[in-house]
Design an enzyme around this catalytic site. Structure first.
Site, short mmCIF file in Angstrom:
data_model
loop_
_atom_site.label_atom_id
_atom_site.label_comp_id
_atom_site.label_asym_id
_atom_site.label_seq_id
_atom_site.Cartn_x
_atom_site.Cartn_y
_atom_site.Cartn_z
N ASP A 44 48.83 23.87 -8.15
CA ASP A 44 47.75 24.78 -8.48
C ASP A 44 48.05 25.60 -9.73
O ASP A 44 47.15 25.88 -10.53
CB ASP A 44 47.51 25.72 -7.29
CG ASP A 44 46.32 26.64 -7.51
OD1 ASP A 44 45.32 26.21 -8.12
OD2 ASP A 44 46.39 27.80 -7.06
N ASP A 88 30.82 28.48 -6.41
CA ASP A 88 31.50 29.78 -6.53
C ASP A 88 31.95 30.06 -7.96
O ASP A 88 31.84 31.19 -8.43
CB ASP A 88 32.71 29.80 -5.58
CG ASP A 88 33.27 31.20 -5.41
OD1 ASP A 88 32.52 32.09 -4.99
OD2 ASP A 88 34.46 31.39 -5.71
N LEU A 89 32.48 29.05 -8.66
CA LEU A 89 32.96 29.28 -10.02
C LEU A 89 31.80 29.67 -10.94
O LEU A 89 31.93 30.61 -11.75
CB LEU A 89 33.66 28.03 -10.56
CG LEU A 89 34.13 28.10 -12.02
CD1 LEU A 89 35.13 29.24 -12.20
CD2 LEU A 89 34.73 26.77 -12.45
N ALA A 90 30.69 28.98 -10.85
CA ALA A 90 29.53 29.33 -11.67
C ALA A 90 29.03 30.74 -11.35
O ALA A 90 28.67 31.51 -12.25
CB ALA A 90 28.41 28.32 -11.47
N ARG A 91 29.04 31.09 -10.07
CA ARG A 91 28.54 32.40 -9.66
C ARG A 91 29.46 33.52 -10.13
O ARG A 91 29.00 34.55 -10.62
CB ARG A 91 28.42 32.43 -8.13
CG ARG A 91 27.80 33.70 -7.57
CD ARG A 91 27.51 33.53 -6.08
NE ARG A 91 28.73 33.33 -5.31
CZ ARG A 91 29.40 34.32 -4.71
NH1 ARG A 91 28.97 35.56 -4.81
NH2 ARG A 91 30.48 34.06 -4.01
N GLY A 94 27.69 21.80 -10.72
CA GLY A 94 28.19 22.77 -9.75
C GLY A 94 27.62 24.15 -9.98
O GLY A 94 28.26 25.16 -9.68
N LYS A 144 42.94 34.40 -22.47
CA LYS A 144 43.25 35.82 -22.57
C LYS A 144 43.73 36.19 -23.96
O LYS A 144 44.38 35.40 -24.65
CB LYS A 144 44.32 36.20 -21.53
CG LYS A 144 43.85 36.22 -20.10
CD LYS A 144 45.00 36.53 -19.16
CE LYS A 144 44.51 36.68 -17.73
NZ LYS A 144 43.89 37.99 -17.49
N HIS A 177 49.08 25.84 -15.84
CA HIS A 177 49.03 27.27 -16.10
C HIS A 177 50.35 27.75 -16.68
O HIS A 177 50.46 28.05 -17.86
CB HIS A 177 48.69 27.99 -14.79
CG HIS A 177 48.38 29.43 -14.93
ND1 HIS A 177 47.19 29.99 -14.56
CD2 HIS A 177 49.12 30.46 -15.39
CE1 HIS A 177 47.20 31.29 -14.79
NE2 HIS A 177 48.38 31.60 -15.28
#
Length: 488
Positions: free
Chosen positions: A247, A29-32, A25, A194, A252
């Protein structure tokens, strides 16, 4: 440099073995936005291996030449990176980039690109695969890696969500484990990279001030609050089949709950840490629909690609309970949603009132409203605040609310701090699974969620820019949400 800065850099950072890093991928978008800028920042910080190669891959219809991939990476770093793609640092990084397309049954370009990278690095180079692809493609990519032999001895990073229910999570884990041993699987959620997640462990286990009161005898309730200002941003195709719970909660908020609620590990290492998190998950009571509030912001059904009768929640609030000796009877309140008043990442521990109320609040406030809280703010670079009551100046014994604040930005030089993805990419190269999710933990969380998924309450509408539906205030009563907070 202050003393804290010097102390923070006394221990040299570990350097990974030589690596071939393959980004599935790589044109997405994630890589970018995250992966390519993050890898360049790691390179500039001297934290990547001494020798490494980065191979981008995507289906043949999205294939790029090597030069085109380097140009794509340059544009991604320029737009989203913290360091400009220029000078010797960029030239050295760009030389490590190559591209090889791959489709099921037609992976020859990728095989050739990986083979070329390994010839340059030598036989001892490790392989790391990052699956920045839609969840529907996970299984086919893993099967490709197994069928081609690329998986041999390699490590695998898998993006969330890790299934959408217990059955799908089990099926995904089975597909992954057919090719990769669990010790080589890294289920990634960038939020867990984080600094403030590590600081929960440091705050609790390094300070005798906090650990003795981190239990049901002193804590009245815990809030884990992750509101978002943004809406679905054109991602209806993903969000309609997912919703706020799938999600955000399982991969998370529950993971954060595990760090907040865990027992001290025997040693600060990946296996003991994950064992203690798993014990928390095993102690979770099944999620009752009566202890959940689902919301949907007004206008969501008008978004392109959304069913006009959609029941997908864009907001979720939960009351969660943990049946163990430390936390029995202490409610954990979890909240997340889209199009809310603020974008925040906050954990709040509310402490019990003193047994006897003998003081009054200044200004005629309600004497039953106390303000003994410990607030961990995960905003980059993060902060910790202790909120308490003190005597107001003057002849009368009246109290006012005050706060002591520790801020990373004011206490440390954070120029070289790592963002979540950067930290976790480095940990995966080092083989450190401390901040990654284990397969049995994921399955247990979906198991606990099953009653809510089978019988969800109806969504309640809320106005964009608000704090969500009124039902969430009833859910947390007699406590109150720490957000909104007029002091921030």
């Amino acid at each position: 440099m202050n003393t804290a800065d010097a102390t923070a850099h006394d221990d040299p950072a570990p350097v990974p073995d030589d690596h071939v890093i393959v980004l599935f991928g790589a044109t997405g978008d994630l890589a970018r936005r995250k992966l390519l800028p993050g890898l360049f920042h790691l390179a500039r910080a001297g934290l990547l291996p001494r020798r490494y190669r980065i191979v981008g891959t995507a289906p043949a219809e999205f294939a790029l030449s090597g030069d085109a991939f380097r140009a794509h990476a340059h544009d991604a770093v320029a737009e989203f990176g913290r360091s400009a793609p220029e000078g010797d640092a960029w030239e050295a990084f760009a030389r490590t980039l190559s591209f090889g397309a791959a489709d099921p049954g037609a992976a020859e370009p990728l095989l050739a690109a990986v083979a070329a990278a390994e010839r340059e690095l030598g036989p001892d180079a490790r392989r790391l695969f990052h699956l920045a692809v839609p969840p529907a493609a996970f299984t086919s990519v893993v099967e490709l890696l197994g069928a081609t032999g690329l998986a041999d001895g390699a490590r695998l990073i898998v993006e969330k969500p890790f299934g959408t229910d217990l059955a799908s999570a089990r099926a995904l884990n089975a597909a992954v484990h057919a090719v990769f041993d669990e010790s080589r699987v890294f289920r990634i959620d960038h939020f867990l990279g984080k600094e403030s997640v590590d600081n929960i462990l440091a705050l609790r286990f390094a300070n005798g001030l906090f650990e003795p009161v981190w239990n049901r005898d002193h804590v009245s309730h815990v809030q884990i609050d992750v509101p978002e200002k943004i809406g679905i941003e054109g991602r209806a195709g993903f969000y309609e089949g997912t919703g706020a719970f799938r999600d955000m909660v399982v991969t998370h908020l529950f993971q954060l709950l595990g760090f907040v609620a865990m027992e001290p590990p025997a040693v600060l290492a990946a296996a003991p840490l994950r064992d203690e998190k798993e014990k928390v998950f095993q102690s979770l009571r099944p999620l009752s629909p009566q202890n959940a509030v689902r919301g949907q912001y007004k206008g969501y059904r008008d978004e392109q690609g959304v069913d006009p009768r959609s029941d997908t929640e864009t907001y979720i609030a939960l009351r969660v309970e943990i049946d163990n000796w430390r936390w029995a009877g202490v409610p954990f309140y979890l909240r997340s949603g889209k199009a809310l008043a603020q974008g925040r990442h906050v954990v709040t521990l509310g402490f019990r009132e003193p047994a006897l109320r003998m003081f009054r609040l200044a200004g005629g406030g309600d004497p039953g409203v106390r303000n003994n809280e410990l607030v961990i703010d995960f905003a980059d670079p993060g902060a910790i605040a202790a909120r308490f009551l003190v005597k107001s100046p003057g002849p009368a014994m009246r109290l006012s609310e005050q706060e002591m604040l520790f801020s990373y930005a004011e206490s440390f030089n954070t120029v070289h701090a790592l963002e979540g993805y950067e930290r976790l990419l480095l940990d995966a190269m080092l083989g450190d699974q401390s901040l990654f999710t284990r397969s049995d933990g994921i399955e247990r969380l979906w198991e606990a969620a099953d009653p809510l998924l089978k019988d969800p309450p109806p969504v309640e509408p809320y106005a964009p820019g608000s704090w969500g539906p009124a039902g969430a205030d009833r859910l947390i009563a007699p406590h109150r949400w720490a957000l909104p907070d007029s002091r921030t």
